[in-house]
Design an enzyme around this catalytic site. Structure first.
Site, PDB file in Angstrom:
ATOM      1  N   CYS A 288      18.515   3.915  -6.969  1.00 24.75           N
ATOM      2  CA  CYS A 288      19.539   4.870  -6.548  1.00 24.75           C
ATOM      3  C   CYS A 288      18.974   6.069  -5.856  1.00 24.75           C
ATOM      4  CB  CYS A 288      19.770   5.390  -8.235  1.00 24.75           C
ATOM      5  SG  CYS A 288      20.815   7.383  -8.219  1.00 24.75           S
TER       6      CYS A 288
ATOM      7  N   GLU B 239      19.551  16.189  -9.294  1.00 27.86           N
ATOM      8  CA  GLU B 239      20.231  16.863  -8.663  1.00 27.86           C
ATOM      9  C   GLU B 239      19.933  18.534  -9.113  1.00 27.86           C
ATOM     10  OE1 GLU B 239      23.291  17.514  -6.115  1.00 27.86           O
ATOM     11  OE2 GLU B 239      22.746  15.445  -7.196  1.00 27.86           O
TER      12      GLU B 239
ATOM     13  N   HIS C 159      19.323   9.027  -5.653  1.00 26.44           N
ATOM     14  CA  HIS C 159      18.699  10.086  -6.357  1.00 26.44           C
ATOM     15  C   HIS C 159      17.265  10.065  -6.567  1.00 26.44           C
ATOM     16  CE1 HIS C 159      22.588  11.931  -6.437  1.00 26.44           C
ATOM     17  NE2 HIS C 159      22.170  12.904  -6.805  1.00 26.44           N
TER      18      HIS C 159
ATOM     19  N   CYS D 113      24.683   5.617  -1.369  1.00 25.64           N
ATOM     20  CA  CYS D 113      24.624   5.437  -2.796  1.00 25.64           C
ATOM     21  C   CYS D 113      24.377   4.228  -3.243  1.00 25.64           C
ATOM     22  CB  CYS D 113      25.798   6.234  -3.181  1.00 25.64           C
ATOM     23  SG  CYS D 113      26.111   5.973  -4.973  1.00 25.64           S
TER      24      CYS D 113
ATOM     25  N   ASP E 170      27.502  10.456  -0.637  1.00 29.34           N
ATOM     26  CA  ASP E 170      26.920  10.274  -2.000  1.00 29.34           C
ATOM     27  C   ASP E 170      27.516  11.244  -2.894  1.00 29.34           C
ATOM     28  OD1 ASP E 170      25.158   9.390  -4.072  1.00 29.34           O
ATOM     29  OD2 ASP E 170      23.649  10.545  -3.502  1.00 29.34           O
ATOM     30  N   SER E 171      27.028  11.079  -4.494  1.00 27.75           N
ATOM     31  CA  SER E 171      27.675  12.219  -5.239  1.00 27.75           C
ATOM     32  C   SER E 171      26.890  13.447  -5.020  1.00 27.75           C
ATOM     33  CB  SER E 171      27.550  11.448  -6.789  1.00 27.75           C
ATOM     34  OG  SER E 171      26.088  11.184  -6.739  1.00 27.75           O
TER      35      SER E 171
HETATM   36  N1  DGL Z   1      22.836   8.567  -5.716  1.00 26.32           N
HETATM   37  C1  DGL Z   1      23.751   7.503  -6.370  1.00 26.32           C
HETATM   38  C2  DGL Z   1      23.112   6.189  -6.397  1.00 26.32           C
HETATM   39  O1  DGL Z   1      22.631   5.748  -5.467  1.00 26.32           O
HETATM   40  C3  DGL Z   1      24.494   8.091  -7.318  1.00 26.32           C
HETATM   41  C4  DGL Z   1      24.088   8.656  -8.535  1.00 26.32           C
HETATM   42  C5  DGL Z   1      24.996   9.409  -9.572  1.00 26.32           C
HETATM   43  O2  DGL Z   1      25.803   9.960  -9.123  1.00 26.32           O
HETATM   44  O3  DGL Z   1      24.903   8.813 -10.492  1.00 26.32           O
HETATM   45  O4  DGL Z   1      23.539   5.331  -7.259  1.00 26.32           O
END
Ligand code: DGL
Length: 223
Positions: free
Chosen positions: A176, A145, A178, A71, A7-8
Site C-alpha cells: 500500500c 494520512e 501509504h 495505489c 491515490d486516496s
Molecule cells: N494508498 C492506497 C494503496 O496503495 C490506498 C489506501 C487506502 O486509501 O486505503 O492501497
C-alpha cells in the site's frame, strides 16, 4: 509528456517523488481522491468506479498522456479495466508475490483489507505461498494520512503492531503506497529487507517511455 497520478491521499506522493527523480522531463498532475479515503475498506465496485472517475478527470480535464494508479488497492481492482477503457498508457502497482515467494523465506505482505482479499485468491496457485504472510492493516492508511510527518507516531505504530515479526520474516513488502511512510521505521525495528513496487513500476515505464520517445513523430519544415 504529462503524467497523471491518483491515490486516496498522501500515499501516491511517494510514487510521484520517485517518478520525478527518474523522469524529470515530464510534467505531472496529482489527484487526491480525498472523498474516497480509505480505499481499502470499500467494495471492489466502488473502487473501480472511483478509479474510472479519476482517469476521466485526468484525461478529459487535465489532458494527461499517461496515468499511474499510485495505489495498490485501486491497481489490484481496476488496472485491467482502466487499460481496456482508455487509449493512453496506464500503469499501476501490483504486488509481485510470485517473485517475492521465490526470493525470500518469509515475506510479511502488508496491505489494505481490499487488496488482501484479492491477493488471497492470487496466492492459491503459487507453489511457494507458504513463504508469504499476508497481513491486512485495517486502519493504517488513515493513521498515516494523519501522522505522515510525525516520526514518533509512525514508530509507535510499528512497535505496537509489527515489531512481533522481528526475526520471523526476512522481508516486508509494502503493498500500500501509504505504508511507504513507515519504511524507515520498519527497517530500524525489524532489520530485514523492506521492498515496495516502485522500482518495477519505474523499470516498466523506462522501457515504454523510451519507446514512446523513440516512436514519436517529428515534422520538419523549411522556410
Ligand atoms: N494508498 C492506497 C494503496 O496503495 C490506498 C489506501 C487506502 O486509501 O486505503 O492501497
Amino acid at each position: 509528456m504529462k503524467i497523471g497520478l491518483f491515490d486516496s491521499g498522501v500515499g501516491g506522493i511517494k510514487v510521484l517523488e520517485s517518478l520525478r527523480q527518474h523522469f524529470s522531463c515530464c510534467d505531472y498532475v496529482y489527484l487526491f481522491d480525498k472523498n474516497g479515503l480509505p480505499y481499502g475498506n470499500k467494495s471492489v465496485l466502488e473502487i473501480r468506479n472511483r478509479a474510472i472517475n479519476a482517469c476521466d478527470f485526468l484525461i478529459r480535464e487535465k489532458h494527461v498522456d499517461a496515468i499511474v494508479i499510485a495505489c495498490n488497492t485501486a491497481s489490484c481492482v481496476a488496472l485491467s479495466e482502466c487499460r481496456k477503457r482508455y487509449k493512453i498508457p496506464i500503469y499501476g502497482l501490483i504486488p509481485p508475490l510470485k517473485k517475492l515467494s521465490l526470493k525470500y523465506n518469509k515475506v510479511l505482505v502488508l496491505t489494505t483489507e481490499l487488496t488482501h482479499n484479492i491477493l488471497l485468491k492470487t496466492i492459491k496457485g503459487l507453489h511457494n505461498s507458504k513463504n508469504l504472510v499476508l497481513t491486512p492493516q485495517k486502519n493504517l492508511a488513515i493513521y498515516i494520512e494523519k501522522y505522515a510527518t510525525n516520526k514518533f507516531m509512525l514508530k509507535k505504530y510499528v512497535e505496537e503492531n509489527l515489531a512481533k515479526y522481528k526475526g520471523i520474516v526476512d522481508c516486508v513488502f509494502l503493498g500500500c503506497t501509504h505504508y511507504y511512510f513507515i519504511k524507515n521505521e520498519l527497517k530500524e525495528i525489524l532489520g530485514c529487507d523492506i521492498v515496495d513496487g516502485r522500482n518495477a513500476l519505474i523499470n516498466k515505464m523506462q522501457r515504454e517511455i523510451f519507446n514512446f520517445i523513440k516512436n514519436s513523430h517529428t515534422d520538419f519544415y523549411y522556410l
